[in-house]
Design an enzyme around this catalytic site. Structure first.
Site, PDB file in Angstrom:
ATOM      1  N   ASP A 207      26.486 -70.423  92.143  1.00 43.15           N
ATOM      2  CA  ASP A 207      26.332 -71.704  91.464  1.00 43.15           C
ATOM      3  C   ASP A 207      24.867 -72.171  91.408  1.00 43.15           C
ATOM      4  O   ASP A 207      24.551 -73.297  91.822  1.00 43.15           O
ATOM      5  CB  ASP A 207      27.156 -72.791  92.188  1.00 43.15           C
ATOM      6  CG  ASP A 207      28.593 -72.375  92.450  1.00 43.15           C
ATOM      7  OD1 ASP A 207      29.168 -71.695  91.594  1.00 43.15           O
ATOM      8  OD2 ASP A 207      29.125 -72.745  93.516  1.00 43.15           O
TER       9      ASP A 207
ATOM     10  N   GLU B 198      34.742 -76.131  84.371  1.00 39.34           N
ATOM     11  CA  GLU B 198      34.055 -76.736  85.517  1.00 39.34           C
ATOM     12  C   GLU B 198      32.563 -76.540  85.334  1.00 39.34           C
ATOM     13  O   GLU B 198      32.104 -76.244  84.221  1.00 39.34           O
ATOM     14  CB  GLU B 198      34.570 -76.159  86.839  1.00 39.34           C
ATOM     15  CG  GLU B 198      34.559 -74.644  86.912  1.00 39.34           C
ATOM     16  CD  GLU B 198      35.142 -74.113  88.213  1.00 39.34           C
ATOM     17  OE1 GLU B 198      35.565 -74.888  89.066  1.00 39.34           O
ATOM     18  OE2 GLU B 198      35.161 -72.881  88.380  1.00 39.34           O
TER      19      GLU B 198
HETATM   20  O1  FUB Z   1      31.426 -72.209  94.316  1.00 41.12           O
HETATM   21  C1  FUB Z   1      32.711 -72.785  94.304  1.00 41.12           C
HETATM   22  C2  FUB Z   1      33.140 -73.056  92.899  1.00 41.12           C
HETATM   23  O2  FUB Z   1      33.213 -71.854  92.177  1.00 41.12           O
HETATM   24  C3  FUB Z   1      32.153 -73.879  92.108  1.00 41.12           C
HETATM   25  O3  FUB Z   1      32.139 -75.212  92.474  1.00 41.12           O
HETATM   26  C4  FUB Z   1      32.627 -73.573  90.753  1.00 41.12           C
HETATM   27  O4  FUB Z   1      31.774 -73.994  89.750  1.00 41.12           O
HETATM   28  C5  FUB Z   1      32.812 -72.085  90.841  1.00 41.12           C
HETATM   29  O5  FUB Z   1      31.613 -71.403  90.636  1.00 41.12           O
END
Ligand code: FUB
Length: 449
Positions: free
Chosen positions: A37, A210
């Site tokens: 991320d 997301e």
């Molecule tokens: O790293 C955990 C989660 O996985 C992140 O918050 C999302 O965006 C995905 O990459």
């Protein structure tokens, strides 16, 4: 004398605990730990990367088989080649409101306002304080810290993956994800909402979204986000003329992982007149995609403002100095037959990779090596070979001019073998290492002296 000795010890300890460890110049570019991320930001002419820090869950530490994160490191570079790990800046044990058994410090972001750096992170609240994931803020005078976490998370925000954007008029916006993507204005203090959260309109209706990351160029607001259109996340974008939307879906920035890493997560920056996409893949943990590693590749716009699809590379970005170790296994191209990569130590993948050349004339090409105007007399190759054999070193293309031949003796040991170079032209060249005739040679790195 005693005082001087204590000072030296303190200095040494400070260096060790500042985590000033160089990482890597190719993809993935952090190989001393798992990372995911990546939010990249340019502060004072330097690129800072704020990633999640994946660790392996085990009984008593997080949920086995799932994401597990207890803290955040910050990394920075002035050239996208030499990276410094500034160490841990925020950790779940040091934030009052965070449940320190949750290991849920997911994707963060950081932004500068009036000389202060605001680090936003999601985490699970302690029992009794609320349910699910909230978003906290930690504040510092420098992007590398030290950060002081606020005593409470931001009110009225429930979700993950915070992203910040400050528009030309100074208004700050907070985006986050919770199935859908949400946005709200922030007050001047960057700690409280100035408007009610609203769903960002115009993004795909179906499939998980997301990881929002918004940026602006030429009056166009680009909302980028991972989205599950088919099986796993791919990076997509939509554009609009207002940071709050509505947006119009435009296209895909990066396709789904070809090897099935379920998540991806992006940020986009312009640095020294070039745009870059930061994202992640599970390079160091191919069998478990919750232990990921961050990467960077160049990103280009078409003249109409649309974004060209980014093809992920191992080579990454920026020039590699011929004096430094050239990690040839992070190749730009390989021959159709007889060239493959593998971990040097499958039990400790942090040791990195090697390239194996094992059929006649197999080759590997590594682009953009900077020889400058300097004179190089020798090439060093770290290699191991069961059979023994000869490597040909060429410039520019697989049938380009030969500048050296390196004889590798048979045996199980890894050795740095040296050979003379000739006809080396100054400037920037692609480097090709090929097998002369047959043999089986494994290579870790090459460098010039
Ligand atoms: O790293 C955990 C989660 O996985 C992140 O918050 C999302 O965006 C995905 O990459």
């Amino acid at each position: 004398m005693k005082a001087c000795k204590s000072y030296l010890i303190l200095l040494l300890l400070a260096l060790i605990f500042s985590g000033a460890v160089n990482t890597f110049a190719q993809n993935p570019f952090i190989i001393n730990q798992f990372s995911a991320d990546p939010t990249a930001r340019v502060f004072n002419g330097r690129v800072y990367v704020f990633p999640s820090h994946d660790i392996l869950a085990k009984p008593g530490r997080g949920r086995v088989g799932w994401f597990c994160m207890e803290d955040y490191h910050v990394f920075s570079s002035s050239n996208l080649t030499d990276w410094t790990d500034h160490g841990i800046v925020v950790s779940q044990n040091k934030v009052n409101w965070v449940d320190s058994t949750s290991y849920s410090m997911w994707a963060p972001d950081c932004i500068e306002k009036n000389g202060k750096f605001y680090f936003y992170f999601p985490a699970s609240m302690k029992a009794g304080l609320g349910r699910g994931s909230a978003i906290g803020v930690a504040i510092a005078d420098n992007p590398a810290g030290s950060y002081t976490p606020q005593a409470e998370p931001i009110k009225n925000v429930h979700g993950i993956d915070p992203n910040l954007f400050i528009d030309k008029d100074g208004q700050a916006y907070l985006y986050w994800a919770m199935g859908k993507i949400y946005v709200a204005k922030l007050k001047e203090n960057m700690l409280e909402l100035a408007s009610d959260p609203q769903v960002v309109e115009g993004l795909p209706e179906v499939g998980l979204k997301e990881g929002p990351f918004l940026f602006e160029q030429n009056g166009i607001y680009y909302m980028t986000y991972p989205h599950v259109q088919n099986k796993t996340e791919r990076l997509e974008y939509a554009t609009g003329d207002n940071p709050m939307g509505p947006f119009k879906i435009i296209g895909v920035i990066m396709d789904e992982s070809p090897t099935g890493c379920w998540t991806n997560h992006q940020s986009i920056i312009k640095f020294k007149d070039q745009w870059y996409l930061f994202y992640h893949h599970n390079d160091l943990s191919p069998k478990f995609d919750k232990n990921r590693s961050v990467r960077v590749d160049s990103l280009f716009f078409n003249t109409d403002g649309t974004i060209r699809k980014v093809i992920p590379t191992l080579r990454g970005v920026a020039l590699t100095d011929a004096f430094k170790k050239i990690e040839i296994d992070r190749y730009s191209r390989i021959s159709d037959k007889g060239a493959s990569i593998a971990f040097i130590d499958t039990l400790n993948t942090f040791e990195g990779w090697k390239i194996i050349l094992d059929s006649p004339n197999a080759w590997v090409q590594y682009n953009a090596v900077d020889f400058g105007n300097r004179k190089f007399n020798t090439i060093q190759v770290k290699a191991s070979s069961k059979t023994g054999g000869i490597l040909k070193i060429r410039l520019d293309k697989p049938d380009g001019p030969v500048i050296a031949e390196v004889k590798i003796s048979g045996g199980a040991e890894w050795n740095a073998v040296e050979a003379r170079v000739s006809k080396l032209k100054p400037g920037i060249h692609n480097l090709i290492v090929s097998l002369k005739k047959s043999g089986n040679i494994e290579l870790d790195w090459v460098r010039f002296e």
